[in-house]
Design a protein around this motif. Structure first.
Motif, PDB file in Angstrom:
ATOM      1  N   LYS A 266      35.742  49.652  43.845  1.00  0.00           N
ATOM      2  CA  LYS A 266      37.013  49.947  43.193  1.00  0.00           C
ATOM      3  C   LYS A 266      37.913  48.746  43.401  1.00  0.00           C
ATOM      4  O   LYS A 266      38.181  48.354  44.537  1.00  0.00           O
ATOM      5  N   LEU A 267      38.344  48.136  42.322  1.00  0.00           N
ATOM      6  CA  LEU A 267      39.217  46.973  42.391  1.00  0.00           C
ATOM      7  C   LEU A 267      40.574  47.335  41.811  1.00  0.00           C
ATOM      8  O   LEU A 267      40.658  47.964  40.765  1.00  0.00           O
ATOM      9  N   ASN A 268      41.625  46.934  42.497  1.00  0.00           N
ATOM     10  CA  ASN A 268      42.985  47.216  42.054  1.00  0.00           C
ATOM     11  C   ASN A 268      43.655  45.928  41.600  1.00  0.00           C
ATOM     12  O   ASN A 268      43.598  44.913  42.291  1.00  0.00           O
ATOM     13  N   LEU A 269      44.316  45.997  40.447  1.00  0.00           N
ATOM     14  CA  LEU A 269      45.055  44.871  39.905  1.00  0.00           C
ATOM     15  C   LEU A 269      46.542  45.129  40.104  1.00  0.00           C
ATOM     16  O   LEU A 269      47.058  46.160  39.668  1.00  0.00           O
ATOM     17  N   PHE A 270      47.211  44.194  40.782  1.00  0.00           N
ATOM     18  CA  PHE A 270      48.637  44.306  41.044  1.00  0.00           C
ATOM     19  C   PHE A 270      49.378  43.144  40.404  1.00  0.00           C
ATOM     20  O   PHE A 270      48.849  42.041  40.296  1.00  0.00           O
ATOM     21  N   ARG A 271      50.617  43.395  40.019  1.00  0.00           N
ATOM     22  CA  ARG A 271      51.512  42.350  39.523  1.00  0.00           C
ATOM     23  C   ARG A 271      52.730  42.323  40.425  1.00  0.00           C
ATOM     24  O   ARG A 271      53.301  43.359  40.741  1.00  0.00           O
ATOM     25  N   ASN A 272      53.124  41.114  40.828  1.00  0.00           N
ATOM     26  CA  ASN A 272      54.348  40.946  41.595  1.00  0.00           C
ATOM     27  C   ASN A 272      55.303  40.149  40.732  1.00  0.00           C
ATOM     28  O   ASN A 272      55.006  39.030  40.330  1.00  0.00           O
TER      29      ASN A 272
ATOM     30  N   GLY B 123      53.942  36.352  35.577  1.00  0.00           N
ATOM     31  CA  GLY B 123      54.186  36.824  36.936  1.00  0.00           C
ATOM     32  C   GLY B 123      53.021  36.439  37.813  1.00  0.00           C
ATOM     33  O   GLY B 123      52.162  35.663  37.416  1.00  0.00           O
ATOM     34  N   HIS B 124      52.963  36.992  39.004  1.00  0.00           N
ATOM     35  CA  HIS B 124      51.878  36.729  39.942  1.00  0.00           C
ATOM     36  C   HIS B 124      50.986  37.961  39.981  1.00  0.00           C
ATOM     37  O   HIS B 124      51.448  39.067  40.282  1.00  0.00           O
ATOM     38  N   TYR B 125      49.717  37.777  39.671  1.00  0.00           N
ATOM     39  CA  TYR B 125      48.754  38.866  39.619  1.00  0.00           C
ATOM     40  C   TYR B 125      47.696  38.673  40.692  1.00  0.00           C
ATOM     41  O   TYR B 125      47.245  37.556  40.940  1.00  0.00           O
ATOM     42  N   VAL B 126      47.287  39.791  41.322  1.00  0.00           N
ATOM     43  CA  VAL B 126      46.289  39.733  42.381  1.00  0.00           C
ATOM     44  C   VAL B 126      45.314  40.892  42.206  1.00  0.00           C
ATOM     45  O   VAL B 126      45.719  42.018  41.909  1.00  0.00           O
ATOM     46  N   ILE B 127      44.040  40.593  42.410  1.00  0.00           N
ATOM     47  CA  ILE B 127      43.000  41.625  42.407  1.00  0.00           C
ATOM     48  C   ILE B 127      42.551  41.822  43.856  1.00  0.00           C
ATOM     49  O   ILE B 127      42.177  40.857  44.521  1.00  0.00           O
ATOM     50  N   TYR B 128      42.618  43.073  44.312  1.00  0.00           N
ATOM     51  CA  TYR B 128      42.180  43.425  45.665  1.00  0.00           C
ATOM     52  C   TYR B 128      40.983  44.370  45.571  1.00  0.00           C
ATOM     53  O   TYR B 128      40.912  45.199  44.659  1.00  0.00           O
ATOM     54  N   ASP B 129      40.085  44.269  46.535  1.00  0.00           N
ATOM     55  CA  ASP B 129      39.007  45.251  46.588  1.00  0.00           C
ATOM     56  C   ASP B 129      39.485  46.478  47.355  1.00  0.00           C
ATOM     57  O   ASP B 129      40.636  46.544  47.786  1.00  0.00           O
ATOM     58  N   GLN B 130      38.616  47.456  47.508  1.00  0.00           N
ATOM     59  CA  GLN B 130      39.000  48.733  48.119  1.00  0.00           C
ATOM     60  C   GLN B 130      39.369  48.614  49.585  1.00  0.00           C
ATOM     61  O   GLN B 130      40.021  49.497  50.131  1.00  0.00           O
ATOM     62  N   THR B 131      39.006  47.523  50.218  1.00  0.00           N
ATOM     63  CA  THR B 131      39.375  47.336  51.617  1.00  0.00           C
ATOM     64  C   THR B 131      40.704  46.607  51.760  1.00  0.00           C
ATOM     65  O   THR B 131      41.187  46.419  52.863  1.00  0.00           O
TER      66      THR B 131
ATOM     67  N   PHE C 267      39.709  49.216  38.518  1.00  0.00           N
ATOM     68  CA  PHE C 267      38.569  48.810  37.710  1.00  0.00           C
ATOM     69  C   PHE C 267      37.282  48.923  38.513  1.00  0.00           C
ATOM     70  O   PHE C 267      37.273  48.721  39.728  1.00  0.00           O
ATOM     71  N   PRO C 268      36.173  49.218  37.828  1.00  0.00           N
ATOM     72  CA  PRO C 268      34.896  49.386  38.521  1.00  0.00           C
ATOM     73  C   PRO C 268      34.195  48.074  38.839  1.00  0.00           C
ATOM     74  O   PRO C 268      33.274  48.054  39.633  1.00  0.00           O
ATOM     75  N   ASP C 269      34.632  46.958  38.206  1.00  0.00           N
ATOM     76  CA  ASP C 269      33.983  45.683  38.465  1.00  0.00           C
ATOM     77  C   ASP C 269      34.972  44.533  38.306  1.00  0.00           C
ATOM     78  O   ASP C 269      36.028  44.677  37.699  1.00  0.00           O
ATOM     79  N   PHE C 270      34.593  43.386  38.856  1.00  0.00           N
ATOM     80  CA  PHE C 270      35.467  42.222  38.877  1.00  0.00           C
ATOM     81  C   PHE C 270      35.753  41.699  37.469  1.00  0.00           C
ATOM     82  O   PHE C 270      36.887  41.328  37.156  1.00  0.00           O
ATOM     83  N   ASP C 271      34.744  41.672  36.615  1.00  0.00           N
ATOM     84  CA  ASP C 271      34.924  41.125  35.266  1.00  0.00           C
ATOM     85  C   ASP C 271      35.963  41.907  34.465  1.00  0.00           C
ATOM     86  O   ASP C 271      36.805  41.315  33.785  1.00  0.00           O
ATOM     87  N   SER C 272      35.919  43.224  34.536  1.00  0.00           N
ATOM     88  CA  SER C 272      36.897  44.020  33.786  1.00  0.00           C
ATOM     89  C   SER C 272      38.300  43.866  34.376  1.00  0.00           C
ATOM     90  O   SER C 272      39.288  43.810  33.636  1.00  0.00           O
ATOM     91  N   ALA C 273      38.403  43.758  35.699  1.00  0.00           N
ATOM     92  CA  ALA C 273      39.714  43.554  36.323  1.00  0.00           C
ATOM     93  C   ALA C 273      40.286  42.195  35.935  1.00  0.00           C
ATOM     94  O   ALA C 273      41.466  42.074  35.593  1.00  0.00           O
ATOM     95  N   LYS C 274      39.452  41.164  35.947  1.00  0.00           N
ATOM     96  CA  LYS C 274      39.917  39.821  35.606  1.00  0.00           C
ATOM     97  C   LYS C 274      40.284  39.731  34.124  1.00  0.00           C
ATOM     98  O   LYS C 274      41.267  39.080  33.760  1.00  0.00           O
ATOM     99  N   ALA C 275      39.537  40.381  33.261  1.00  0.00           N
ATOM    100  CA  ALA C 275      39.848  40.375  31.829  1.00  0.00           C
ATOM    101  C   ALA C 275      41.215  41.023  31.577  1.00  0.00           C
ATOM    102  O   ALA C 275      42.031  40.510  30.791  1.00  0.00           O
ATOM    103  N   LYS C 276      41.487  42.134  32.261  1.00  0.00           N
ATOM    104  CA  LYS C 276      42.777  42.806  32.099  1.00  0.00           C
ATOM    105  C   LYS C 276      43.900  41.937  32.659  1.00  0.00           C
ATOM    106  O   LYS C 276      44.979  41.867  32.073  1.00  0.00           O
ATOM    107  N   LEU C 277      43.646  41.257  33.783  1.00  0.00           N
ATOM    108  CA  LEU C 277      44.628  40.342  34.347  1.00  0.00           C
ATOM    109  C   LEU C 277      45.002  39.282  33.309  1.00  0.00           C
ATOM    110  O   LEU C 277      46.185  38.993  33.102  1.00  0.00           O
ATOM    111  N   LYS C 278      44.015  38.704  32.647  1.00  0.00           N
ATOM    112  CA  LYS C 278      44.262  37.671  31.633  1.00  0.00           C
ATOM    113  C   LYS C 278      45.104  38.233  30.484  1.00  0.00           C
ATOM    114  O   LYS C 278      45.999  37.547  29.972  1.00  0.00           O
ATOM    115  N   GLU C 279      44.825  39.472  30.067  1.00  0.00           N
ATOM    116  CA  GLU C 279      45.616  40.103  29.002  1.00  0.00           C
ATOM    117  C   GLU C 279      47.078  40.244  29.422  1.00  0.00           C
ATOM    118  O   GLU C 279      47.984  39.917  28.657  1.00  0.00           O
TER     119      GLU C 279
END
Length: 144
Positions: free
Chosen positions: A87-93, A123-131, A104-116
């Motif tokens: 489980k990957l979470n996309l945050f915007r600061n 802004g500043h966007y960060v993808i974190y894993d479940q930990t 998101f269930p995978d890195f590619d989908s999280a990164k694609a949404k970040l780019k959108e």
């Protein structure tokens, strides 16, 4: 809670507390409880400060569930939804505020949404894993 320390589960907790859409509330509460359970199940030591924050958050989520869905005693049964392991979470600061934009269930989908998001809302966007480990970050200047 102590605002100077950020824990891996806090983003999901804050999203639940700040949610105002009834259609999303149950999922936000479940996500927050799941994030807390993942933290409790990790091998990383939980100090007293985080333990107190977790107890506070769990109690607050039980009250929140009781307010939205009735029956406080039913809301405190401790049932946590089972979810996939990844489980990957996309945050915007932006302007000092942190916002969970999606899970998101995978890195590619999280990164694609970040780019959108980056194209339409700098802004500043960060993808974190479940930990809570930071996997990827990207920024674009705001105010242009």
């Amino acid at each position: 809670m102590n605002n100077s320390i950020t824990y891996s589960w806090q983003g999901a907790y804050q999203c639940a507390v700040l949610e105002t859409d009834p259609a999303h509330m149950a999922q936000r509460i479940d996500d927050a409880l799941w994030a807390i359970e993942q933290r409790l199940g990790s091998t990383v030591r939980i100090d007293n400060t985080e333990n107190e924050a977790i107890e506070f958050a769990r109690n607050a989520l039980a009250v929140l569930r009781g307010e939205w869905f009735g029956g406080l005693s039913e809301s405190m049964n401790g049932v946590v939804p089972q979810k996939e392991l990844l489980k990957l979470n996309l945050f915007r600061n932006s302007q000092g505020k942190t916002e969970l934009l999606g899970t998101f269930p995978d890195f590619d989908s999280a990164k694609a949404k970040l780019k959108e998001y980056l194209v339409v809302s700098p802004g500043h966007y960060v993808i974190y894993d479940q930990t809570g480990e930071r996997l990827f970050a990207e920024s674009a200047p705001e105010g242009h």
